[in-house]
Design a protein around this motif. Structure first.
Motif: not given
Length: 503
Positions: A70-83
């Motif tokens: 769900k978060e990856l579908m938001k603008s500006g969010v990528n895997k590096k930030l989530l990690w």
């Protein structure tokens, strides 16, 4: 080894080193495994016995894959930030985190599961998918030389992929509805289901998959043709894959094929589109037998619902307030509404031919649409109050017939009043007032008064006849009033009393 091959030859035949072969053979000898193996010994079971994988005693914290999706579908969010956020969460909870490569690996595996697709078998004649093509065609203005975009409407039968294409100058409501009307006529029938995109001409408000409100005019058009509208979900092109796929093919075989030609009107470009469309539908499939045209005529056309007797007429819905003259004004023309609805808000369906008026979804009036000079009235007699209806029902002949029932003199007086004015309608009020004198006087009295007035002049008036009746009434009342004021007792002594001498 059972076949007499050396370890080196075995290593060459298998994608591994000689040392690996030696280790496996040594392990097999320790476990007393010899060829031929037991029938229940599979490759997986054999690998578990011979190959030992080192296991780590550290339990790693597993990421929340649903949250990450769900978060990856938001603008500006990528895997590096989530990690990075995942690492901070693990630090606070005291758990061991995954490295970034493993973190991305688990996300990739989850995405692959979510990309699972399902093939849906479409029934012949069941549904048609509609959409606007992405790349427009072009028209040149012959006067100014300006290049104008022409937008392509695409309709596709989902079973045969039989296609309809037409160019329009815009993507507004009128073009959208007209395209559907022409599409049904082109197919020669109507499919059970209509699958449009979520454009405003199809869906007014989209509150999600479970609550979709179809545009009123679009819904009315579907009702006329007896088809059901099931809009595609927002940002879900797979809900109408045939239309989406055909749009790309149309861009190649029609739009691109016409790129070197110049058109100066919609009629010209639509004529060329029809020719290219016929070729496109007749072209053979690459991976199956037949063509769109043959598959449609053989299997789909017989199952389509028949077209209605008349084509749908585009209508516009507006709201008006009924005025005190029980009319509403539409484009400078006035149309009557039953007077009971004065100052009520009514819904009006406007077409090129008919004006229909509704109140609480019930039709209360219908008129043929007026054209020409502004200010024209379309009034239905039953919409008027009773006294207004009576006023309109009066004319010279009716006044004469009414007067004739009273007497010949009354008839002559009415006829004289009607002919004394330049326009007959100017005398209607005087005639109405004269004849209504019978409510106060008898018909005989009115007949006598008219006779007396005609003896004075050949053109009597309502006022003169009324004065005669009033004067006669006063004369008739005088003796009665005199008698009523006479004293019955009077002077009782007599004249003899005053004439003789008193003692």
């Amino acid at each position: 080894m059972h076949l007499g091959f050396s370890e080196r030859n075995i290593a060459r035949s298998c994608p591994c080193s000689r040392n690996t072969v030696a280790k496996v053979l040594k392990k097999a000898a320790e476990l007393k495994l010899f060829w031929p193996l037991d029938e229940n010994m599979t490759d997986v079971a054999l690998e578990k016995i011979l190959v030992s994988h080192p296991k780590s005693n550290v339990q790693r914290c597993q990421p929340n894959l649903s949250y990450i999706h769900k978060e990856l579908m938001k603008s500006g969010v990528n895997k590096k930030l989530l990690w990075t956020e995942y690492m901070e969460t693990c630090r606070l909870s005291g758990e061991a985190p995954l490295m970034y490569s493993q973190f991305c690996y688990y996300i990739q595996q989850d995405e692959q599961k979510r990309r699972a697709t399902m093939h849906i078998n479409r029934k012949p004649g069941e549904q048609v998918e509609v959409d606007w093509a992405g790349d427009p065609a072009h028209i040149m203005d012959p006067d100014t030389g300006e290049v104008i975009d022409a937008y392509l409407f695409v309709g596709v039968m989902t079973y045969s992929q039989y296609t309809y294409v037409e160019a329009f100058i815009n993507e507004k409501q009128q073009a959208w509805i007209t395209a559907h009307i022409h599409m049904f006529e082109f197919f020669g029938g109507v499919a059970k289901i209509l699958v449009p995109d979520n454009c405003k001409t199809a869906v007014v408000h989209n509150g999600g998959w479970y609550s979709q409100q179809v545009n009123t005019i679009y819904h009315e058009m579907a009702e006329h043709y007896g088809t059901a509208i099931i809009p595609a979900r927002v940002k879900a092109p797979k809900d109408k894959p045939n239309a989406e796929g055909t749009v790309g093919k149309i861009s190649t075989w029609i739009t691109a094929a016409l790129r070197n030609e110049q058109f100066f009107s919609l009629a010209e470009i639509n004529q060329s589109i029809r020719e290219k469309l016929a070729e496109f539908n007749a072209r053979l499939f690459q991976k199956k037998e037949g063509s769109r045209l043959r598959l449609f005529h053989d299997e789909e056309l017989p199952l389509l619902a028949p077209l209605p007797a008349t084509s749908y007429e585009l209508a516009d819905w507006k709201q008006y307030t009924v005025q005190f003259n029980y009319h509403i004004s539409i484009s400078g023309m006035l149309y009557s509404v039953p007077y009971e609805y004065i100052k009520r808000k009514v819904d009006v369906r406007i077409t090129d031919k008919i004006i229909e008026i509704f109140y609480n979804h019930k039709r209360i009036a219908s008129h043929r649409r007026l054209y020409g000079r502004k200010g024209q009235y379309s009034t239905i007699l039953e919409h008027m109050p009773k006294d207004h209806q009576q006023y309109l029902s009066w004319n010279g002949d009716r006044f004469r017939k009414w007067a004739e029932k009273i007497g010949p003199n009354t008839y002559k007086a009415i006829d004289a009043i009607l002919t004394s004015h330049r326009v007959e309608q100017q005398a209607y009020r005087s005639c109405m007032g004269l004849l209504k004198l019978t409510e106060r006087y008898s018909g005989m009295q009115l007949e006598v008064a008219c006779q007396k007035a005609l003896s004075y002049t050949v053109n009597p008036s309502y006022k003169s006849i009324k004065n005669i009746l009033s004067a006669k009434t006063d004369t008739d009342k005088t003796p009665v009033e005199s008698a009523s004021t006479r004293k019955n007792h009077g002077i009782t002594r007599g004249s003899a009393y005053y004439g003789r001498k008193q003692p």
